[in-house]
Scaffold this active site. Structure first.
Site, short mmCIF file in Angstrom:
data_model
loop_
_atom_site.label_atom_id
_atom_site.label_comp_id
_atom_site.label_asym_id
_atom_site.label_seq_id
_atom_site.Cartn_x
_atom_site.Cartn_y
_atom_site.Cartn_z
N SER A 87 -26.14 8.85 55.00
CA SER A 87 -25.73 8.41 56.33
C SER A 87 -24.82 7.19 56.24
CB SER A 87 -26.95 8.10 57.19
OG SER A 87 -27.88 7.30 56.48
N GLU A 147 -31.38 17.82 49.87
CA GLU A 147 -31.66 18.70 51.00
C GLU A 147 -31.81 20.15 50.55
OE1 GLU A 147 -28.92 16.07 54.14
OE2 GLU A 147 -28.53 18.21 53.86
N GLU A 204 -36.72 16.70 59.27
CA GLU A 204 -35.83 16.14 60.29
C GLU A 204 -35.66 17.09 61.47
OE1 GLU A 204 -31.35 14.20 60.81
OE2 GLU A 204 -32.11 14.67 58.80
#
Length: 272
Positions: free
Chosen positions: A53, A123, A190
């Site tokens: 991020s 991920e 998430e």
């Protein structure tokens, strides 16, 4: 029922597993630089995520995809130099692990050797199973990430809640069990339904950290700049702003500019 917080001198992957077993919730925030990481660590946060991020909040990109492995190592190195207590987890950026398990291992080794980070995060579920195993076999701790996976945003086409339909929910549960069996020490979930997140947390023995996944998980993570209100355009339901630094900083900087122009700053006590 709340559980009293034990004072840990240093958080490790084993500490997190022990915290889950004792019912103690895990706090996690992002950081990308020395100054902010020192504040976050000093405040007692358990896990600092050097997230990709940084691509958004530090570099201004629309997605997390442009950030490179070199960029991540730079940010992680800055964070590690500040930290005395927290576990530092570093995101493997897009393109550094998906295509080839050997490349995934090389990327993870670079992060560990060049930044001093304590673990990596990546991920995906079964699609990246071989990469996870290769990294774990080298003795590098791995945190998984399921649900909304921002590196796949162009596949999803939206940042909406994931796993609302039965098929995707079942895959997510299967992937969570696979990540535990593979040896991951923790999983981030998430933006998925709270009920599903709780089911996953109860089905695995490793800690499950949520972001937009309700309170039935083992801990929570937010992006620091969102949580303290340095960003102001991003307003998802799951975000609680504990400060409004955007407004405070804007007012302070504006006042400084006025004081300089009016020769109010510096005053007699602020010069030699």
């Amino acid at each position: 029922m709340s559980v009293a917080k034990k004072q840990y001198k240093r958080i490790t992957v084993k500490t997190l597993v022990d915290m889950k077993a004792k019912g103690e919730k895990i706090s996690m925030l992002t950081a990308y630089d020395y100054t902010m990481a020192k504040i976050v660590d000093g405040a007692g946060i358990d896990v600092i995520l050097v997230g990709d991020s940084a691509s958004n909040v530090m570099a201004g990109h629309e997605t997390t995809l442009p950030i490179t492995l070199d960029h991540m190592i730079y940010h992680a190195s800055s964070v590690v130099r500040a930290v005395e207590r927290a576990l530092v987890v570093v995101d493997l950026p897009f393109g550094s692990y998906q295509s080839d398990p050997k490349e995934a291992l090389r990327s993870a080794i670079r992060i560990m050797k060049e930044s001093g980070g304590h673990a990596v995060k990546l991920e995906g579920g079964k699609e990246v199973k071989d990469s996870i195993k290769r990294i774990l076999n080298a003795g590098i701790p791995v945190m998984g990430h399921l649900g909304l996976t921002p590196q796949s945003i162009y596949k999803f086409g939206t940042y909406t809640v994931r796993a609302k339909e039965d098929e995707e929910a079942e895959k997510l549960k299967e992937d969570a069990l696979m990540l535990e069996r593979a040896g991951c020490f923790s999983i981030v979930l998430e933006k998925i339904p709270a009920k599903l997140a709780q089911e996953v947390a109860e089905s695995v023995s490793i800690p499950v950290i949520g972001i937009g996944a309700g309170k039935g998980v083992d801990g929570q993570v937010l992006v620091l700049h969102d949580m303290i209100g340095m960003t102001h355009e991003f307003n998802p339901r799951f975000l609680r702003r504990y400060m409004n630094l955007y407004e405070d900083m804007t007012n302070a900087i504006s006042q400084y500019a006025k004081d300089v122009k009016s020769v109010d700053f510096p005053n007699d006590d602020e010069q030699y």
